[in-house]
Motif scaffolding. Structure first.
Motif, mmCIF file in Angstrom:
data_model
loop_
_atom_site.group_PDB
_atom_site.id
_atom_site.type_symbol
_atom_site.label_atom_id
_atom_site.label_comp_id
_atom_site.label_asym_id
_atom_site.label_seq_id
_atom_site.Cartn_x
_atom_site.Cartn_y
_atom_site.Cartn_z
ATOM 1 N N LEU A 137 0.843 -1.213 0.122
ATOM 2 C CA LEU A 137 -0.095 0.007 -0.018
ATOM 3 C C LEU A 137 0.727 1.318 -0.081
ATOM 4 O O LEU A 137 0.355 2.281 -0.218
ATOM 5 N N LEU A 138 2.244 1.152 0.295
ATOM 6 C CA LEU A 138 2.964 2.230 0.334
ATOM 7 C C LEU A 138 3.566 2.377 -0.964
ATOM 8 O O LEU A 138 4.490 3.196 -1.263
ATOM 9 N N GLY A 139 3.308 1.570 -2.088
ATOM 10 C CA GLY A 139 3.948 1.441 -3.450
ATOM 11 C C GLY A 139 5.272 0.733 -3.511
ATOM 12 O O GLY A 139 5.959 0.980 -4.577
ATOM 13 N N HIS A 140 5.504 -0.120 -2.814
ATOM 14 C CA HIS A 140 6.780 -0.622 -2.671
ATOM 15 C C HIS A 140 6.456 -2.474 -2.477
ATOM 16 O O HIS A 140 6.244 -2.915 -1.541
ATOM 17 N N ALA A 141 6.731 -2.897 -3.631
ATOM 18 C CA ALA A 141 6.063 -4.542 -3.938
ATOM 19 C C ALA A 141 7.249 -5.217 -4.077
ATOM 20 O O ALA A 141 7.142 -6.389 -4.161
ATOM 21 N N THR A 142 8.520 -4.675 -4.050
ATOM 22 C CA THR A 142 9.660 -5.680 -4.292
ATOM 23 C C THR A 142 10.383 -5.581 -2.785
ATOM 24 O O THR A 142 10.929 -4.686 -2.543
ATOM 25 N N ASP A 143 10.575 -7.060 -2.298
ATOM 26 C CA ASP A 143 11.280 -7.051 -1.018
ATOM 27 C C ASP A 143 12.299 -8.082 -1.194
ATOM 28 O O ASP A 143 12.106 -9.211 -1.835
ATOM 29 N N ALA A 144 13.348 -7.845 -0.929
ATOM 30 C CA ALA A 144 14.499 -8.734 -1.116
ATOM 31 C C ALA A 144 15.441 -8.816 0.094
ATOM 32 O O ALA A 144 15.573 -7.886 0.845
ATOM 33 N N MET A 145 16.058 -9.900 0.100
ATOM 34 C CA MET A 145 17.240 -10.130 0.868
ATOM 35 C C MET A 145 18.684 -10.031 0.273
ATOM 36 O O MET A 145 18.874 -10.914 -0.781
ATOM 37 N N LEU A 146 19.652 -9.264 0.595
ATOM 38 C CA LEU A 146 20.971 -9.371 0.329
ATOM 39 C C LEU A 146 21.710 -10.176 1.043
ATOM 40 O O LEU A 146 21.981 -9.440 2.048
ATOM 41 N N TRP A 147 22.510 -11.018 0.486
ATOM 42 C CA TRP A 147 23.757 -11.710 1.442
ATOM 43 C C TRP A 147 25.053 -11.251 0.689
ATOM 44 O O TRP A 147 25.391 -11.618 -0.354
ATOM 45 N N LEU A 148 25.597 -10.529 1.612
ATOM 46 C CA LEU A 148 26.709 -9.957 0.872
ATOM 47 C C LEU A 148 28.006 -10.508 1.480
ATOM 48 O O LEU A 148 28.116 -10.776 2.829
ATOM 49 N N THR A 149 29.111 -10.855 0.864
ATOM 50 C CA THR A 149 30.282 -11.382 1.247
ATOM 51 C C THR A 149 31.298 -9.919 1.257
ATOM 52 O O THR A 149 31.399 -9.425 0.193
ATOM 53 N N VAL A 150 31.759 -9.511 2.313
ATOM 54 C CA VAL A 150 32.605 -8.503 2.494
ATOM 55 C C VAL A 150 33.908 -8.719 3.147
ATOM 56 O O VAL A 150 34.157 -9.517 3.779
ATOM 57 N N ALA A 151 34.842 -8.021 2.482
ATOM 58 C CA ALA A 151 36.232 -8.168 3.114
ATOM 59 C C ALA A 151 36.154 -7.645 4.551
ATOM 60 O O ALA A 151 35.312 -6.896 5.073
ATOM 61 N N PRO A 152 36.813 -8.514 5.622
ATOM 62 C CA PRO A 152 36.647 -8.327 7.028
ATOM 63 C C PRO A 152 36.974 -6.763 7.438
ATOM 64 O O PRO A 152 36.359 -6.331 8.421
ATOM 65 N N SER A 153 37.763 -6.291 6.869
ATOM 66 C CA SER A 153 38.263 -4.867 7.276
ATOM 67 C C SER A 153 37.269 -3.876 6.742
ATOM 68 O O SER A 153 37.209 -2.760 7.165
ATOM 69 N N ALA A 154 36.482 -4.354 5.927
ATOM 70 C CA ALA A 154 35.226 -3.264 5.133
ATOM 71 C C ALA A 154 33.992 -3.594 5.924
ATOM 72 O O ALA A 154 32.946 -2.820 5.509
ATOM 73 N N VAL A 155 33.704 -4.635 6.885
ATOM 74 C CA VAL A 155 32.162 -5.052 7.200
ATOM 75 C C VAL A 155 31.778 -3.666 8.194
ATOM 76 O O VAL A 155 30.509 -3.512 7.793
ATOM 77 N N ALA A 156 32.354 -3.246 9.003
ATOM 78 C CA ALA A 156 31.577 -2.174 9.447
ATOM 79 C C ALA A 156 31.331 -0.948 8.733
ATOM 80 O O ALA A 156 30.211 -0.421 8.723
ATOM 81 N N ALA A 157 32.235 -0.672 7.621
ATOM 82 C CA ALA A 157 32.045 0.588 6.870
ATOM 83 C C ALA A 157 30.618 0.053 6.005
ATOM 84 O O ALA A 157 29.998 1.111 5.766
ATOM 85 N N VAL A 158 30.775 -1.022 5.539
ATOM 86 C CA VAL A 158 29.742 -1.518 4.632
ATOM 87 C C VAL A 158 28.243 -1.410 5.408
ATOM 88 O O VAL A 158 27.410 -0.934 5.183
ATOM 89 N N GLY A 159 28.263 -1.775 6.624
ATOM 90 C CA GLY A 159 26.980 -1.808 7.530
ATOM 91 C C GLY A 159 26.583 -0.663 7.868
ATOM 92 O O GLY A 159 25.604 -0.392 7.674
ATOM 93 N N ARG A 160 27.642 0.278 7.965
ATOM 94 C CA ARG A 160 27.187 1.570 8.139
ATOM 95 C C ARG A 160 26.417 2.291 6.995
ATOM 96 O O ARG A 160 25.519 3.223 7.153
ATOM 97 N N ALA A 161 27.151 2.067 6.108
ATOM 98 C CA ALA A 161 26.551 2.720 4.612
ATOM 99 C C ALA A 161 25.089 2.050 4.233
ATOM 100 O O ALA A 161 24.337 2.826 3.983
ATOM 101 N N LEU A 162 24.906 0.829 4.438
ATOM 102 C CA LEU A 162 23.736 0.229 4.611
ATOM 103 C C LEU A 162 22.549 0.741 5.187
ATOM 104 O O LEU A 162 21.425 1.042 4.682
ATOM 105 N N ALA A 163 22.988 0.960 6.454
ATOM 106 C CA ALA A 163 22.077 1.649 7.420
ATOM 107 C C ALA A 163 21.455 3.017 7.102
ATOM 108 O O ALA A 163 20.319 3.368 7.442
ATOM 109 N N ALA A 164 22.355 3.683 6.072
ATOM 110 C CA ALA A 164 21.812 5.000 5.668
ATOM 111 C C ALA A 164 21.036 4.863 4.502
ATOM 112 O O ALA A 164 20.525 5.852 4.005
ATOM 113 N N HIS A 165 21.102 3.824 3.856
ATOM 114 C CA HIS A 165 20.037 3.751 2.648
ATOM 115 C C HIS A 165 18.849 3.861 2.711
ATOM 116 O O HIS A 165 18.372 2.889 3.718
#
Length: 326
Positions: A236-264
């Motif tokens: 009803l909010l016009g968002h019909a596509t729901d997906a899960m993303l399973w990311l393989t991230v370099a250990p040194s970048a995990v925190a930065a990627v997590g913070r970036a995702l949180a802002a999306h």
């Protein structure tokens, strides 16, 4: 056109975001901030419950209780996937169940109350379920977005002044692990069914005085143990596509990627997990074209992301609570 199929208007969206901001605020407070009458807020709330599946539910931060949260993926034969999903949805220790991968895979978020409950499900019941081909379990190590902050927090329906007026003081996390007593458990059990249960009904249901209920409620909320989340129909909010993303991230970048995702704005949940894919995110887009643009333009440019597996949710069986009749 039926009212249930009409898009939500700006006041509906403001109320949804307001409830995500403070799920137990009285209607009079919402009315004051949004510039409408109490009766208008109450009427909109009742209609959203009937047409948009709106529910406000009390949830607990399992990490503060010394408990683990898990994401479980089950590959099944197509003839049993719905049956398995339904059985998982009826369990009180699950908070999300969906059918993915062409209806042959089930994903389940579970919050077992003990190691024994976890082992009974992961090592006992699920592997012995007929026509379950494989089970993989991923422990949530760190949450970047989710819990009291849901996708509705990113609607931008409220202006900055309205949002600030409804935002509660920051929580002061209790030293973990916290042990709940019988009175806490009784109160939380009622709030899990309806987070907006009035104080008088909480008193009756728990056998505690109204002042005692209020003190416990304030303590559980201010410590971060108890928060309120909002269930709703996203279509009803016009968002019909729901997906899960399973990311393989370099250990040194995990925190930065997590913070970036949180802002999306597309991300309703993001966490670091165990397993080959070490970061998971739940994203909500208007359609598959928008999902493609998000993957290619937002995920593809994140430093440290090595691979991404995308699974579409074909049907959500359980969001926060299981209501098979809806």
């Amino acid at each position: 056109m039926s009212r249930a199929s009409e898009p939500l208007d700006p006041l509906d969206l403001k109320l949804l975001q307001a409830l995500q901001t403070d799920g137990r605020a009285p209607f009079s407070r919402f009315a004051e901030v949004l510039g409408v009458s109490d009766q208008t807020v109450a009427r909109r709330y009742r209609r959203l419950r009937a047409t948009a599946g709106l529910r406000v539910l009390g949830m607990t931060d399992e990490s503060l209780l010394g408990r683990q949260s898990w994401l479980v993926r089950l590959r099944c034969t197509p003839d049993v996937a719905e049956q398995v999903a339904g059985a998982l949805a009826r369990r009180p220790d699950t908070s999300y169940v969906g059918l993915i991968s062409g209806g042959t895979e089930v994903i389940c978020a579970m919050k077992p109350r003990s190691g024994e409950e976890r082992d009974e499900l992961l090592f006992g019941r699920l592997p012995r379920t007929p026509r379950v081909i494989s089970v993989s379990a991923h422990c949530l190590l760190h949450s970047y977005y989710g819990g009291p902050l849901g996708w509705l927090s990113k609607l931008q329906a409220l202006d900055a002044e309205e949002e600030a007026a409804l935002t509660r003081p920051p929580v002061e996390p209790a030293p973990a692990p916290v042990v709940l007593d019988a009175e806490d458990e009784a109160l939380l059990a009622v709030l899990r069914r309806d987070g907006r249960t009035p104080l008088t009904e909480l008193q009756t249901s728990t056998g505690q005085t109204e002042s005692a209920v209020k003190r416990r409620l304030d303590r559980l909320r201010s410590s971060g143990i108890l928060y309120f989340d909002v269930q709703h129909d996203r279509d009803l909010l016009g968002h019909a596509t729901d997906a899960m993303l399973w990311l393989t991230v370099a250990p040194s970048a995990v925190a930065a990627v997590g913070r970036a995702l949180a802002a999306h704005p597309e991300v309703g949940f993001a966490a670091a997990i165990t397993g080959q894919a070490n970061v998971v995110a739940s994203v909500i887009c208007r359609d598959t074209r928008a999902l493609y643009a998000y993957l290619s333009e937002r995920i593809g440019v994140l430093d440290g992301v090595q691979t991404v597996e995308t699974t579409l949710t074909l049907r959500q069986v359980k969001q926060l609570t299981y209501e098979p009749a809806r």
